[in-house]
Scaffold this motif. Structure first.
Motif, short mmCIF file in Angstrom:
data_model
loop_
_atom_site.label_atom_id
_atom_site.label_comp_id
_atom_site.label_asym_id
_atom_site.label_seq_id
_atom_site.Cartn_x
_atom_site.Cartn_y
_atom_site.Cartn_z
N GLY A 260 35.90 -6.43 63.64
CA GLY A 260 35.52 -6.42 62.28
C GLY A 260 34.68 -5.20 61.75
O GLY A 260 35.21 -4.33 61.07
N MET A 261 33.31 -5.26 61.92
CA MET A 261 32.40 -4.20 61.58
C MET A 261 31.38 -4.37 62.78
O MET A 261 30.64 -5.14 62.42
CB MET A 261 31.85 -4.26 60.50
CG MET A 261 31.16 -2.70 60.14
SD MET A 261 31.57 -1.35 60.58
CE MET A 261 32.79 -1.15 59.34
N SER A 262 31.48 -3.82 63.94
CA SER A 262 30.74 -4.05 65.21
C SER A 262 29.18 -3.74 64.81
O SER A 262 28.70 -2.61 64.48
CB SER A 262 31.19 -3.14 66.30
OG SER A 262 30.07 -3.46 67.50
N ASN A 263 28.45 -4.90 65.19
CA ASN A 263 26.88 -4.86 64.90
C ASN A 263 26.47 -3.71 66.11
O ASN A 263 25.59 -3.18 66.01
CB ASN A 263 26.09 -5.97 65.29
CG ASN A 263 26.63 -6.89 63.81
OD1 ASN A 263 26.62 -6.37 62.82
ND2 ASN A 263 26.85 -8.41 64.23
N ALA A 264 27.06 -3.88 67.27
CA ALA A 264 26.84 -3.13 68.48
C ALA A 264 26.87 -1.71 68.12
O ALA A 264 25.96 -0.93 68.50
CB ALA A 264 27.55 -3.35 69.81
N VAL A 265 27.96 -1.37 67.47
CA VAL A 265 28.16 0.16 67.02
C VAL A 265 27.11 0.56 66.04
O VAL A 265 26.36 1.71 66.16
CB VAL A 265 29.36 0.28 66.60
CG1 VAL A 265 29.66 1.72 65.71
CG2 VAL A 265 30.58 0.13 67.58
N LEU A 266 26.94 -0.32 65.06
CA LEU A 266 25.97 -0.02 64.15
C LEU A 266 24.44 0.39 64.79
O LEU A 266 23.82 1.21 64.50
CB LEU A 266 25.73 -1.07 63.19
CG LEU A 266 27.10 -1.55 62.22
CD1 LEU A 266 26.83 -2.46 61.30
CD2 LEU A 266 27.50 0.12 61.69
N GLU A 267 24.05 -0.79 65.51
CA GLU A 267 22.67 -0.56 66.37
C GLU A 267 22.71 0.71 67.14
O GLU A 267 21.66 1.40 67.20
CB GLU A 267 22.41 -1.90 67.24
CG GLU A 267 22.42 -3.06 66.34
CD GLU A 267 22.31 -4.29 66.84
OE1 GLU A 267 22.04 -5.48 66.32
OE2 GLU A 267 22.85 -4.27 68.16
N ALA A 268 23.57 0.96 67.90
CA ALA A 268 23.40 1.96 68.65
C ALA A 268 23.50 3.43 67.84
O ALA A 268 22.70 4.37 68.28
CB ALA A 268 25.06 2.37 69.40
N VAL A 269 24.21 3.76 66.64
CA VAL A 269 24.22 4.77 65.95
C VAL A 269 22.53 4.98 65.44
O VAL A 269 22.04 5.82 65.13
CB VAL A 269 25.25 4.57 64.60
CG1 VAL A 269 24.78 5.48 63.60
CG2 VAL A 269 26.62 4.85 65.01
N ALA A 270 22.21 3.56 65.05
CA ALA A 270 20.78 3.55 64.64
C ALA A 270 19.68 4.13 65.43
O ALA A 270 18.72 4.78 64.97
CB ALA A 270 20.28 1.99 64.18
N VAL A 271 19.85 3.94 67.05
CA VAL A 271 19.12 4.46 67.76
C VAL A 271 19.57 5.77 68.38
O VAL A 271 18.94 6.21 69.32
CB VAL A 271 18.71 3.39 69.03
CG1 VAL A 271 18.01 2.02 68.22
CG2 VAL A 271 20.14 3.13 69.69
N GLY A 272 20.50 6.05 68.00
CA GLY A 272 21.05 7.69 68.40
C GLY A 272 21.68 7.65 69.75
O GLY A 272 21.70 8.81 70.22
N THR A 273 22.20 6.40 70.07
CA THR A 273 23.10 6.34 71.28
C THR A 273 24.58 6.72 71.05
O THR A 273 24.98 5.95 70.10
CB THR A 273 22.92 4.97 71.95
OG1 THR A 273 21.62 4.73 72.33
CG2 THR A 273 23.66 4.96 73.20
N PRO A 274 25.20 7.50 71.76
CA PRO A 274 26.39 7.92 71.35
C PRO A 274 27.24 6.64 71.59
O PRO A 274 27.03 6.03 72.54
CB PRO A 274 26.79 9.04 72.39
CG PRO A 274 25.41 9.72 72.78
CD PRO A 274 24.47 8.52 72.78
N VAL A 275 28.35 6.73 70.88
CA VAL A 275 29.29 5.48 70.81
C VAL A 275 30.58 6.29 71.19
O VAL A 275 31.29 7.00 70.36
CB VAL A 275 29.26 4.85 69.59
CG1 VAL A 275 30.54 3.83 69.45
CG2 VAL A 275 27.91 4.39 69.00
N VAL A 276 31.32 5.72 72.09
CA VAL A 276 32.65 5.89 72.42
C VAL A 276 33.43 4.66 72.28
O VAL A 276 33.25 3.59 72.93
CB VAL A 276 32.90 6.42 73.87
CG1 VAL A 276 34.33 6.67 74.27
CG2 VAL A 276 32.01 7.61 74.01
N ALA A 277 34.45 4.78 71.24
CA ALA A 277 34.90 3.15 70.75
C ALA A 277 36.56 3.35 70.66
O ALA A 277 37.13 4.39 70.68
CB ALA A 277 34.48 2.90 69.47
#
Length: 319
Positions: free
Chosen positions: A260-277
């Motif tokens: 939908g709109m992933s909370n996990a992705v949003l939280e990772a972006v917020a803490v600066g952890t790279p996301v591979v999705a």
């Protein structure tokens, strides 16, 4: 959790919030909801449910009913209308209401059409967590329909600088995935990617944060053993403080089949952890709006996913 965050953001005494649980049992967030000031009502889906739900609404007399069970919101909002609730919101949080391999039977299609008609008739507002979800769930012309809106998920950033400051560099490369351990979230691919990482990062670990659905963690554990990475896969279950844990990791892998709109992705972006999705419409929408998200096609091999993750492990971001 986003609903609980919204309650906490309300001025004290501004509203009374009630959660109605359809599963027949309280979930992992029940205590957090109560501590935020909400009340919880367990109302299991039985033949008596419509009457019980109607009586509950008549006794509470809420100003708003907010339903987010996809097309099943239709019957709930019909009951809310007959109970005299003035504002009735249907929210869509995913692009589909079925599992990837679930049969799309005639009965299911009939129920879906009827439920959509009920939503169109009895919802005063229709919202979705992303444009991709709104268009997939409510139709390609939905953004121009009256009473519809996209309302993105968000995170409270007030604590995030603390998470970043407190996060040490991991001693070993750690890839994390957050979400229900289920077919939709596709942890099987994450395990295969971990095995593919072995050529360059043989000590890399995978942490799976979230509870298992339908025994899926057992199947995932069997695959980890077959791939020779069982000792490097951690099934953490439901945990508190997910953003702080993600901040300590080298990368977040998010190979969901449906989103939908992933909370996990949003939280990772917020803490600066790279996301591979996974390169699916909701993740594509998030990547167009936010930095630090790299998309990979679901048809790509585990080695190709691993190559993208390795590029981040070799070049960790400055936080």
């Amino acid at each position: 959790m986003r609903s609980i965050d919204a309650i906490r953001a309300l001025p004290r005494g501004a509203a009374q919030v009630h959660f109605v649980l359809l599963s027949g049992r309280e979930g992992a967030l029940a205590s957090a909801a109560r501590s935020a000031g909400a009340q919880i009502h367990v109302c299991r889906l039985t033949p008596m449910f419509p009457l019980r739900f109607w009586w509950l609404l008549r006794s509470l007399r809420p100003d708003v009913v907010h339903s987010h069970v996809h097309y099943s919101s239709g019957p709930l909002l019909l009951i809310a209308a007959t109970a005299g609730v003035p504002i009735r919101i249907a929210q869509f949080r995913s692009t589909t209401d079925v599992r990837p391999r679930a049969p799309n039977t005639i009965a299911r299609r009939v129920r879906r059409r009827l439920s959509r008609r009920l939503i169109a008739t009895f919802a005063t507002d229709v919202v979705a967590v992303s444009r991709a979800v709104l268009e997939a769930a409510w139709g390609g012309e939905s953004t121009r329909r009256p009473r519809t809106a996209v309302l993105y998920n968000g995170v409270d950033l007030s604590e995030y600088p603390h998470y970043i400051e407190q996060a040490p560099e991991p001693a070993l490369p750690t890839v994390v995935q957050v979400g229900l351990v289920s077919e939709l979230k596709n942890q099987m691919l994450s395990i295969r990617v971990l095995a593919a990482l072995g050529a360059q990062w043989p000590d890399a670990t995978l942490e799976l944060l979230g509870r298992s659905i339908d025994g899926y963690s057992g199947q995932a554990a069997e695959l980890a053993a077959q791939c020779g990475v069982a000792s490097r896969v951690v099934f953490a279950g439901d945990v508190d403080g997910v953003p702080a844990k993600v901040a300590k990791c080298s990368a977040l892998i998010h190979p969901s089949r449906v989103e939908g709109m992933s909370n996990a992705v949003l939280e990772a972006v917020a803490v600066g952890t790279p996301v591979v999705a996974s390169d699916i419409p909701p993740n594509r929408e998030a990547a167009a709006l936010l930095p630090g998200i790299e998309l990979v096609n679901l048809s790509a091999t585990p080695a190709e996913w691993a190559e993208v993750i390795v590029s981040h492990l070799n070049n960790p971001p400055t936080r």
